[in-house]
Write a protein that holds these residues in place. Sequence first.
Motif, PDB file in Angstrom:
ATOM      1  N   UNK A   1       0.356   6.026 -10.588  1.00  0.00           N
ATOM      2  CA  UNK A   1      -0.647   5.216 -10.284  1.00  0.00           C
ATOM      3  C   UNK A   1       0.077   3.653  -9.623  1.00  0.00           C
ATOM      4  N   UNK A   2      -0.439   2.930  -8.699  1.00  0.00           N
ATOM      5  CA  UNK A   2       0.025   1.885  -8.244  1.00  0.00           C
ATOM      6  C   UNK A   2      -1.030   0.786  -8.331  1.00  0.00           C
ATOM      7  N   UNK A   3      -0.614  -0.292  -8.280  1.00  0.00           N
ATOM      8  CA  UNK A   3      -1.453  -1.794  -8.415  1.00  0.00           C
ATOM      9  C   UNK A   3      -0.975  -2.342  -6.852  1.00  0.00           C
ATOM     10  N   UNK A   4      -2.042  -2.577  -6.107  1.00  0.00           N
ATOM     11  CA  UNK A   4      -1.622  -3.179  -4.829  1.00  0.00           C
ATOM     12  C   UNK A   4      -2.240  -4.474  -4.556  1.00  0.00           C
ATOM     13  N   UNK A   5      -2.030  -5.214  -3.541  1.00  0.00           N
ATOM     14  CA  UNK A   5      -2.717  -6.592  -3.368  1.00  0.00           C
ATOM     15  C   UNK A   5      -4.000  -6.351  -2.431  1.00  0.00           C
ATOM     16  N   UNK A   6      -4.837  -7.331  -2.636  1.00  0.00           N
ATOM     17  CA  UNK A   6      -6.065  -7.370  -1.841  1.00  0.00           C
ATOM     18  C   UNK A   6      -5.769  -7.169  -0.331  1.00  0.00           C
ATOM     19  N   UNK A   7      -4.920  -7.877   0.143  1.00  0.00           N
ATOM     20  CA  UNK A   7      -4.707  -7.932   1.447  1.00  0.00           C
ATOM     21  C   UNK A   7      -4.055  -6.407   2.119  1.00  0.00           C
ATOM     22  N   UNK A   8      -3.059  -5.913   1.316  1.00  0.00           N
ATOM     23  CA  UNK A   8      -2.718  -4.830   1.613  1.00  0.00           C
ATOM     24  C   UNK A   8      -3.735  -3.812   1.573  1.00  0.00           C
ATOM     25  N   UNK A   9      -4.656  -3.966   0.521  1.00  0.00           N
ATOM     26  CA  UNK A   9      -5.832  -2.878   0.425  1.00  0.00           C
ATOM     27  C   UNK A   9      -6.635  -3.062   1.944  1.00  0.00           C
ATOM     28  N   UNK A  10      -7.035  -4.100   2.111  1.00  0.00           N
ATOM     29  CA  UNK A  10      -7.780  -4.491   3.367  1.00  0.00           C
ATOM     30  C   UNK A  10      -6.970  -3.769   4.637  1.00  0.00           C
ATOM     31  N   UNK A  11      -5.788  -4.091   4.728  1.00  0.00           N
ATOM     32  CA  UNK A  11      -5.026  -3.643   5.915  1.00  0.00           C
ATOM     33  C   UNK A  11      -5.122  -2.031   5.869  1.00  0.00           C
ATOM     34  N   UNK A  12      -4.930  -1.645   4.796  1.00  0.00           N
ATOM     35  CA  UNK A  12      -5.028  -0.030   4.512  1.00  0.00           C
ATOM     36  C   UNK A  12      -6.325   0.560   4.510  1.00  0.00           C
ATOM     37  N   UNK A  13      -7.234  -0.186   4.466  1.00  0.00           N
ATOM     38  CA  UNK A  13      -8.795   0.267   4.165  1.00  0.00           C
ATOM     39  C   UNK A  13      -8.996   0.931   3.161  1.00  0.00           C
ATOM     40  N   UNK A  14      -8.448   0.525   1.739  1.00  0.00           N
ATOM     41  CA  UNK A  14      -8.594   1.274   0.520  1.00  0.00           C
ATOM     42  C   UNK A  14      -8.918   0.518  -0.534  1.00  0.00           C
ATOM     43  N   UNK A  15      -9.270   1.006  -1.458  1.00  0.00           N
ATOM     44  CA  UNK A  15      -9.827   0.434  -2.884  1.00  0.00           C
ATOM     45  C   UNK A  15      -9.267   1.247  -3.810  1.00  0.00           C
ATOM     46  N   UNK A  16      -9.618   0.422  -5.065  1.00  0.00           N
ATOM     47  CA  UNK A  16      -9.253   1.087  -6.447  1.00  0.00           C
ATOM     48  C   UNK A  16     -10.065   2.331  -6.544  1.00  0.00           C
ATOM     49  N   UNK A  17      -8.996   3.434  -6.877  1.00  0.00           N
ATOM     50  CA  UNK A  17      -9.532   4.752  -7.180  1.00  0.00           C
ATOM     51  C   UNK A  17      -9.228   5.593  -6.045  1.00  0.00           C
ATOM     52  N   UNK A  18      -8.727   5.082  -5.046  1.00  0.00           N
ATOM     53  CA  UNK A  18      -8.447   5.997  -3.877  1.00  0.00           C
ATOM     54  C   UNK A  18      -6.930   6.214  -3.764  1.00  0.00           C
ATOM     55  N   UNK A  19      -6.539   7.302  -2.883  1.00  0.00           N
ATOM     56  CA  UNK A  19      -5.276   7.671  -2.897  1.00  0.00           C
ATOM     57  C   UNK A  19      -4.473   6.923  -1.995  1.00  0.00           C
ATOM     58  N   UNK A  20      -3.010   6.810  -1.995  1.00  0.00           N
ATOM     59  CA  UNK A  20      -1.954   6.163  -1.233  1.00  0.00           C
ATOM     60  C   UNK A  20      -0.717   7.040  -0.997  1.00  0.00           C
ATOM     61  N   UNK A  21      -0.155   6.798   0.004  1.00  0.00           N
ATOM     62  CA  UNK A  21       1.387   7.520   0.037  1.00  0.00           C
ATOM     63  C   UNK A  21       2.165   6.660   0.153  1.00  0.00           C
ATOM     64  N   UNK A  22       3.231   6.711  -0.622  1.00  0.00           N
ATOM     65  CA  UNK A  22       4.419   5.707  -0.707  1.00  0.00           C
ATOM     66  C   UNK A  22       5.692   6.426  -0.509  1.00  0.00           C
ATOM     67  N   UNK A  23       6.391   5.871   0.481  1.00  0.00           N
ATOM     68  CA  UNK A  23       7.756   6.607   0.755  1.00  0.00           C
ATOM     69  C   UNK A  23       8.637   5.575   0.573  1.00  0.00           C
TER      70      UNK A  23
END
Lengths: 234, 401
Positions: free
Chosen positions: B160-182
């Motif tokens: 799991x990951x915790x991300x900042x609000x700005x990053x979430x907005x940029x990516x268009x995601x919210x809590x509970x959604x998936x994310x790819x990290x490289x």
Amino acid sequence: MSAPEDIVVIEGMTKNFGSGDATQKVLKGIDLSLAKGSLAALQGRSGSGKSTLLSILGTLMKPTAGQHEMLGQDLGRISERDLTEFRNRHIGFVFQFHHLFPDLTALENVMFPSAMHMGRETRAARRRAADLLVRVGLEDRIGFRATALSGGQKQRVAIARALMNTPELVLADEPTGNLDRESADQVMDLVREINAEDHTTFLISTHDEKIADGCRRQIHLDDGQIVASAPPAK
Amino acid sequence: MLYQFKIGWRYLTSNLIQTGLLVLGVAVGVFVFVFMSALIGGLAVYLIDQTVGDISHVTVSEPPLAPAQLYPESAGALYAIENATGREATLRNTTEVIATLAQLPGLVAVSPQLVGNGFVTRGAVVNPVTVVGVEPDKVSAIADVAANLVAGRADLPTGSALIGQKLATDLGVDAGQGLRLRSDQGVDMTMTIIGVFEFGVAPLDERTVYVNEKTARGLFDLRHGVTRIELRIDDLWAAPSFAAEVAAATGLEATPWTESNGQLISGLDAQARSGDIIKGFALVTIVIGVASALLLSTYRRRSEIGIMRAMGASKGFVVMVFLTQGALIGLVGGLFGAGLAWLALSPFPPPGQIEAGGFPIDVSQGGFGLAVGLTLVGALVASILPARAAAKVDPVSVISQ
């Protein structure tokens, strides 16, 4: 030479103001002695040197030259601090304009010289001040502020204040000059009474012939010199 | 009672309006002094809280690796040094270091971290990020993530990951959604956004991704050790000395927060100096006010002073009468002003609790005692000149007036 009963002796006293060509000789070789218990009037025209002589006798001013002794002490040789203490203990002042402290009551005004000596208002001083106010007829004005008193009452408070430390000499500069005839007579009756009962020496500077006639000795000053010193002519 | 005190008191109380105005003037000066102290102090607390509240007070790391020398050193030959070393040096003996740190007084929290760079992708959007791997129970040890959550939870299970609000907005995601990290080691992972935080600090809200320590080890291919240890201590301002102690005790590099926030420190210094100048002016105003009022009193009471001297009052007595007045004005005005300031400022919330646009007043930094003390000293100093002038009054010159 001074007599044993003399409390004040001045010899060859001069006082100059200014220097060089502007020197003003106000006193020009005064010889004077005052015996204990004397009641003397100091007379003379304005500018004759009366106030200057009183200031020097009161140790408020130093003479230019001459000897000044009081109670056997050469006052020309003691420090200012000792002179202040000497004045507090041995000399009382009564001024023409009473000069009471307006923020103090009659009782506190009278106690002032004692407070200066003791550093505080003692119970004994309070008793004596009250006695003095009774003596000058102001027992009903003890707690009054100076500003609430009449001219005659103020001058009587001033006399009580001058007597607070039982001084040997009281210097009065025109003590009745600012009073009406009746008040002036009352003040002089009081002075004569104290003089007779306590043997306090009074030297009263005055222009008032009636006041001067009430004294046992008249000293005439003219142009800085004593021109006459004798009992008043009857 | 000291007789000088009595006379001084009588002088002051003889004209209550004049004395009242004088005391009020002094009180206003003291009010300004206290207000400025509380405001400047509160502003400093607020700014530091905003800036340092969510960062490490001291960061412990290995000294930077020596740059690789690309050519052998030889006389007269040119050689090049490669500054970029790729991965940061890692602390291998973490357990021992933490045990050593625990001995130091003032330490509040320790958070060993694995830090590296990477990219998050969501559809066509790719954002560079800093990945911070923390122990799950220390997610909020340094930056209080839990207190700044806007969505989701702050625990950090593997994957799991915790991300900042700005990053979430940029990516268009919210809590509970998936994310790819490289990661910069080329490791790809898909993880679930367990929570979204907002500190109001751009580097955290835009570019920081918190992951579990285990997840970080996988991302950065790091089996042992950590990249850095972040520390919080009980006294922010002790960070430089605490860092020196850490360096001495561990032999590691210890960087206090003050080193990387020089502009903030110099800004706060400038702000404090400006406050001191204003407070100084307030004190000067008090001194001038008291001195002028007492000088006026000296002039008005010349004849009384002269008669006092004729009656046997020493110069010292006269001086003390006026010093007493100065002291009383300073003390009463000081206490009155400090009381007014306390009444006016105490309703303000502490700087840590103010809302945006509010006054960051810190009443505890009002310097009430200092204000009253300095006012008392100032008023005493102000009364010296009038007291000396009064002591010089010649009785002979006033008796005939």
